[in-house]
Design an enzyme around this catalytic site. Structure first.
Site, PDB file in Angstrom:
ATOM      1  N   ARG A  99       7.061  -2.072   2.197  1.00 62.53           N
ATOM      2  CA  ARG A  99       6.348  -2.680   3.322  1.00 62.53           C
ATOM      3  C   ARG A  99       6.073  -4.157   3.085  1.00 62.53           C
ATOM      4  NH1 ARG A  99       1.735   1.616   2.968  1.00 62.53           N
ATOM      5  NH2 ARG A  99       2.224   1.013   0.854  1.00 62.53           N
ATOM      6  N   SER A 144      -1.046   5.978   4.269  1.00 63.57           N
ATOM      7  CA  SER A 144      -1.719   7.272   4.469  1.00 63.57           C
ATOM      8  C   SER A 144      -3.196   7.153   4.156  1.00 63.57           C
ATOM      9  CB  SER A 144      -1.097   8.343   3.563  1.00 63.57           C
ATOM     10  OG  SER A 144       0.231   8.572   3.927  1.00 63.57           O
TER      11      SER A 144
END
Ligand code: PNS
Length: 161
Positions: free
Chosen positions: A94, A132
């Site tokens: 990311r 998450s």
């Protein structure tokens, strides 16, 4: 040289699977002949969902990807890769902050398993900030996670509010 079948393995904690994970799974799926998405079962993290629940959520949310195999594994990732004859491990990257950990893990995995390649995939930029753990916190504190996770996961998160 005969064409080699590309068997991909996309491992992770998936606690729970996010739209960012699914974006990576879809990209990996396009590259592979066969894609395995596998939940690590090692008890090294405090997890919210059980392994069975995470596998179930992955199965429900990857239905649109035919022949993706969802499973879980114990022990070393490279041993599981050997067991299923995977020749590529996929990981999502990311941001630069992911790089150091991923780079180290890729080199360790490659030194343990000479025939595996690690391929980093970059998600759609709209998922670049997702993790998450932040989703779990937003859900726990009553925030709206509908843009971050699939509907099935959103429903599953409601019981932890
Ligand atoms: O989603 P995550 O938590 O970033 O995934 C991490 C994962 C599951 C890929 C990593 O923890 C892993 O491969 N665990 C299995 C144990 C192992 O092989 N460790 C050696 C690699 S450093």
């Amino acid at each position: 040289m005969a064409n080699k079948k590309i068997i991909g393995l996309y491992p992770g904690s998936f606690d729970p699977v996010t739209n960012g994970h699914l974006d990576i799974a879809e990209r990996a799926f396009k590259i592979c002949d066969e894609l395995h998405v596998a939940v690590v079962a090692n008890p090294s993290k405090n997890s919210l969902f059980s392994i069975a629940e995470r596998v179930e959520l992955l199965k429900k949310t990857t239905k649109h990807l035919p022949k993706v195999v969802i499973s879980s594994f114990n022990g070393l990732l490279v041993n599981y890769a050997k067991e299923i004859k995977a020749n590529i491990i996929f990981r999502g990257l990311r941001a630069v902050s992911d790089f150091e950990f991923e780079f180290q893990m890729a080199l360790i995995n490659r030194s343990l398993h000479k025939d595996i390649e690690v391929v980093f995939l970059v998600p759609n930029e709209k998922f670049i900030f997702l993790s998450s753990s932040s989703i779990k916190e937003v859900a726990r504190l009553g925030g709206d996670v509908s843009g971050f996770v699939p509907h099935e996961v959103q429903k599953a998160l409601q019981k932890f509010k």
